[in-house]
Design a protein around this motif. Structure first.
Motif, short mmCIF file in Angstrom:
data_model
loop_
_atom_site.label_atom_id
_atom_site.label_comp_id
_atom_site.label_asym_id
_atom_site.label_seq_id
_atom_site.Cartn_x
_atom_site.Cartn_y
_atom_site.Cartn_z
N GLN A 440 0.82 -1.20 0.00
CA GLN A 440 0.00 0.00 0.00
C GLN A 440 0.86 1.27 0.00
O GLN A 440 0.60 2.22 -0.71
CB GLN A 440 -0.81 -0.03 1.28
N VAL A 443 2.15 3.18 -3.21
CA VAL A 443 1.36 4.05 -4.09
C VAL A 443 0.95 5.35 -3.38
O VAL A 443 0.19 6.13 -3.91
CB VAL A 443 0.09 3.32 -4.61
N GLU A 444 1.51 5.56 -2.18
CA GLU A 444 1.15 6.80 -1.47
C GLU A 444 1.87 7.99 -2.09
O GLU A 444 3.00 7.87 -2.58
CB GLU A 444 1.56 6.68 0.01
N PHE A 456 0.44 -4.34 -9.97
CA PHE A 456 0.44 -4.38 -8.51
C PHE A 456 0.42 -5.85 -8.12
O PHE A 456 -0.52 -6.58 -8.39
CB PHE A 456 -0.77 -3.63 -7.92
N THR A 458 -0.24 -8.61 -5.81
CA THR A 458 -1.11 -8.68 -4.63
C THR A 458 -0.64 -9.71 -3.60
O THR A 458 -1.16 -9.76 -2.49
CB THR A 458 -2.56 -9.03 -5.03
N GLN A 461 0.58 -9.07 0.40
CA GLN A 461 -0.35 -8.90 1.53
C GLN A 461 -0.61 -10.26 2.21
O GLN A 461 -0.88 -10.33 3.40
CB GLN A 461 -1.68 -8.31 1.05
N ASN A 477 -7.91 -3.08 1.67
CA ASN A 477 -6.58 -2.84 1.10
C ASN A 477 -6.67 -2.31 -0.34
O ASN A 477 -6.06 -1.31 -0.70
CB ASN A 477 -5.81 -4.16 1.16
N TYR A 478 -7.48 -2.97 -1.17
CA TYR A 478 -7.57 -2.55 -2.57
C TYR A 478 -8.26 -1.19 -2.68
O TYR A 478 -7.94 -0.40 -3.58
CB TYR A 478 -8.32 -3.60 -3.42
N LYS A 480 -7.95 1.22 -0.54
CA LYS A 480 -6.91 2.22 -0.23
C LYS A 480 -6.01 2.45 -1.44
O LYS A 480 -5.64 3.57 -1.75
CB LYS A 480 -6.08 1.76 0.96
N ILE A 481 -5.69 1.37 -2.12
CA ILE A 481 -4.78 1.50 -3.27
C ILE A 481 -5.46 2.30 -4.38
O ILE A 481 -4.90 3.25 -4.93
CB ILE A 481 -4.36 0.10 -3.78
N VAL A 490 -4.98 1.22 -12.32
CA VAL A 490 -4.23 0.32 -11.43
C VAL A 490 -4.46 -1.11 -11.90
O VAL A 490 -5.60 -1.58 -11.93
CB VAL A 490 -4.74 0.42 -9.97
N LEU A 492 -4.33 -4.59 -10.91
CA LEU A 492 -4.16 -5.51 -9.79
C LEU A 492 -4.00 -6.91 -10.37
O LEU A 492 -4.84 -7.37 -11.14
CB LEU A 492 -5.39 -5.49 -8.88
#
Ligand code: PEP
Ligand code: MG
Length: 755
Positions: A440, A443-444, A456, A458, A461, A477-478, A480-481, A490, A492
């Motif tokens: 996570q 990607v901030e 991404f 996965t 996690q 979680n997803y 937030k991403i 994105v 995933l």
């Protein structure tokens, strides 16, 4: 440097100086040679009893003359004396014998020619020319330096008094894989390898080794007890309790004792005994037993590291980040300890494309790779300086050196690239440079110049929890991403676990050859629960954020895998609609990373919206070389001409079926990789976050046409080496800013000498 006329002119001038000068002749000759030969430093060293003394120089501070003394046994001067031959290096700092002398600022010089100075068949000195830029020496250069060394030999005397040996910071040339530098104290995460020095060394006798083992056993026991008392939750406490019990298991202690009696060292006995018990557990195909195998290995690791000096446990309380030297490190260690504890990683015999490296990149931990031989030289070291871009390790560096190095190699903050717009070639051809992520945090605060998350992963996690993550946890979680990236696409990827990525909560069974085994979607399609949970979470997150989700299917091998997963997605969409969540089907993509999928592209095109090439696995299966096995790393290279031809074919097939294609393997994040891929026709590349700005800079320096021409050449040659030679020629004709040229050259050196 010198053509024949020039050569004659220079030698005749030196000869006349030799004949006419008396006082300071050598200094005058050095002063004359520097501009005449267009080099930056000219030095003459005299050979003394225990050292080499600089007796004449132009280019360094004059005060070094007669005061700078290098210890015999190390450095390029020593290498020349030891071999008795002329040494020409385009990049001196990459040579294993190179030693950095602080105060000289030598690391900024790249090209190097040095030759011995003989008098009556004895080597009495060394003459050296150094260049700021990389320099490929010609036959003329060699003839010239050898002639001059002969002419000046009469002026080289043994130094009267040997000055004190100058403090030299030794340098180890490693392979730089994740950029950035760090200095810190060393902790080790080492497991004994078969054939490693500790494994080969016999024990010191039963009594001594038994005492060592008992001591380590007691220490580990009280350490575990203490940890158990401080455990953050009940589950952690239970695990530590189980480890304590296992460590005291009479069967384990019996086995250890048996090995000690057979003259094993305590380290060997622990390794052998725990491996034997773990193998026993693994051979029982039962989930519970598989987990016990992992536990017993953990117990062994703890005992082993307590036996070794500077064990991880001794230092685990420290808040300061450290340099971790590790071999055979499972990705779990990095996931648990990496970001908070490791300032840099020195990994032994690790493959450049392993998941540990991918994780280190995503965590931004400067990382280098070394050989087992090099590891030996780090055993007694307390502190290390690591530069993950230039592949440099300096054991116990002096503070003054670190200060100088840090000043001259400052790193650039991401915010300083805020001016970047779209990535374009010099001629304006646009490329999309997306980002690979796995956490996570990756990607901030994404800067505007990162247009998408091209991949991404996965699976990470799943590593962080002992139990399978629930649909709610995954959805959170997803969500937030997807919200963090503010509307950018994105991709995933569906859980790609197995082989070298085995989260404990998925309970993979032991296989002889897991890389070719039950991994990724092969594993998921047998257990619909995990895949349905994940797909539901992805789609719910998409709905919650009105995001730009794309779903990627990994490890596609046969047609029906894609059709089944597509059916799963459609079923989940239908279920969610029934539950009141109206969600549009997101684009679905297939990874091309198993050779069989290449010829499936036209057939898969009717079921998917895009393709994404995973060069890491594609290469592994193409050359049949395990990407984590350093023994076959010479084969695991993207620069095989036929592999490049295969990539070209993939690009063309996707074009023919009118489906976008991107590259998300590590090749795209290498400077040469992205250049070659661009020349092959790819326009969408996805790489780790730190690499993107650098690639923007690089791509802006090149036109498409020369890249296409280069690629047309390299797909025709016979060997990977010929490809690299073509890349070298290309670099030489390219007038690049020095810093970019240095990075390209260092990457090329790594590709040429992969181990
Ligand atoms: C690949 O194989 O190139 C890829 C991107 O996937 P991973 O490295 O996670 O296997
Ligand atoms: Mg892959």
């Amino acid at each position: 440097m010198a053509r024949v006329n020039k050569l004659l002119e220079v030698t005749s001038q030196v000869a006349s100086m030799v004949n006419t000068s008396t006082e300071g002749a050598l200094d005058k000759i050095c002063d004359y040679l520097k501009p005449a030969l267009n080099c930056n430093v000219v030095s003459v060293y005299a050979v003394a009893e225990n050292s080499f003394t600089l007796i004449a120089n132009t280019g360094f501070k004059k005060s070094h003359v007669n005061n700078l003394s290098l210890k015999k046994g190390r450095g390029l001067v020593n290498h020349i004396v030891a071999t008795g031959k002329t040494l020409c290096l385009s990049e001196a700092t990459a040579h294993l014998a190179f030693y950095y002398v602080h105060g000289l600022g030598e690391e900024k010089y790249h090209g190097f020619i040095g030759t011995p100075i003989y008098k009556q068949k004895e080597i009495i000195g060394v003459l050296i020319f150094q260049f700021l830029k990389k320099h490929d020496s010609s036959i003329d250069d060699i003839a010239l330096i050898e002639t001059i060394s002969h002419l000046i030999s009469g002026y080289v005397d043994k130094p009267q008094a040997e000055p004190e040996v100058t403090n030299v910071d030794s340098k180890i040339s490693a392979r730089g894989v994740v950029q950035g530098f760090f200095k810190g104290s060393v902790i080790k995460r080492l497991m004994m390898e078969d054939g490693s020095p500790e494994a080969m060394q016999p024990g010191l006798g039963y009594e001594i080794e038994k005492e060592r083992f008992d001591e380590a056993f007691e220490k580990s026991k009280s350490f575990l007890k203490e940890l158990k008392e401080k455990a953050v939750n009940r589950e952690a406490g239970d695990i530590l309790g189980a480890h304590l019990m296992m460590m005291q298991d009479p069967k384990l202690l019996e086995k250890v004792d048996g090995h000690l009696q057979q003259n094993s060292s305590a380290e060997q006995a622990v390794t052998k005994a725990t491996n034997e018990i773990a193998d026993m557990f693994k051979s029982i195909s039962d989930e519970y037993m598989q987990l016990r195998a992992a536990d017993v290995i953990d117990v062994g690791r703890r005992l082993y590291s307590t036996l070794c000096p500077k064990s991880s446990e001794e230092e685990s309380d420290s808040q300061t980040k450290v340099v971790c030297v590790a071999n055979r490190m499972p990705p779990t260690v990095l996931i648990e300890e990496g970001p908070s504890k490791f300032g840099a990683l020195v990994l032994v015999e690790e493959n450049v494309y392993s998941h540990n490296i991918i994780l280190a990149k995503s965590m931004g931990i400067p990382t280098v790779i070394i050989s087992s031989d090099q590891l030996m030289s780090l055993f007694e070291v307390d502190e290390l300086f690591v530069d993950g871009e230039l592949g440099l390790i300096v054991p116990n560096p002096s503070p003054i050196w670190v200060e100088e190095y840090t000043r001259s190699h400052h790193t650039t903050e991401e915010s300083s690239f805020n001016h970047l717009g779209k990535c374009k070639t010099k001629g304006g051809v646009e490329l999309v440079l997306g980002m690979n992520g796995g956490f996570q945090k990756d990607v901030e605060n994404l800067p505007d110049w990162i247009p998408e998350i091209g991949l991404f992963r996965t699976e990470f996690q799943f590593f962080t929890s002992a139990k399978l993550p629930t649909e709610e946890q995954l959805t959170e979680n997803y969500t937030k991403i997807l919200s963090a990236v503010k509307g950018r696409p994105v991709t995933l990827r569906i859980l790609d676990a197995g082989a070298d990525k085995q989260p404990p909560c998925l309970h993979f069974v032991r296989e002889e050859n897991p890389v070719l085994g039950d991994r990724s979607i092969r594993f998921l399609l047998k257990d619909s629960e995990v895949i349905f949970t994940q797909l539901r979470a992805m789609l719910r997150a998409q709905q919650a954020t009105n995001g730009n989700l794309k779903i990627l299917i990994p490890m596609v091998t046969v047609y029906e895998e894609v059709s089944r997963i597509r059916d799963h997605i459609i079923k989940v969409l239908r279920d969610l609609r029934r539950e009141g969540l109206a969600i549009k089907r997101p684009p679905i993509g297939a990874m091309i990373e198993v050779p069989s999928s290449i010829n499936l592209i036209p057939k898969l095109a009717s079921m998917v919206d895009f393709f994404c090439v995973g060069t890491n696995d594609l290469l592994q299966y193409y050359v049949a070389a395990d990407r984590t096995n350093s023994l076959v790393q010479h084969l695991y290279q993207w620069c095989h001409p036929t592999f490049l031809l295969t990539l070209k074919g993939i690009c063309r097939s996707c074009e023919e079926v009118n489906r976008p294609v991107s590259i998300c393997g590590e090749m795209a994040g290498e400077m040469w990789g992205s250049l070659v891929l661009t020349g092959l026709g790819f326009r969408v590349l996805s790489m780790d976050r730190q690499a993107i700005a650098r690639h923007h800079e690089l791509i802006a320096q090149v036109n498409l046409r020369p890249l296409e021409k280069l690629v047309a050449k390299i797909v025709q040659v016979n060997t990977a080496l010929e490809v690299l030679e073509q890349l070298q020629l290309f670099l030489e004709k390219w007038n690049l800013p020095q810093d970019l040229e240095d990075v390209l050259q260092s990457e090329l050196n790594n590709l040429m000498y992969p181990s």
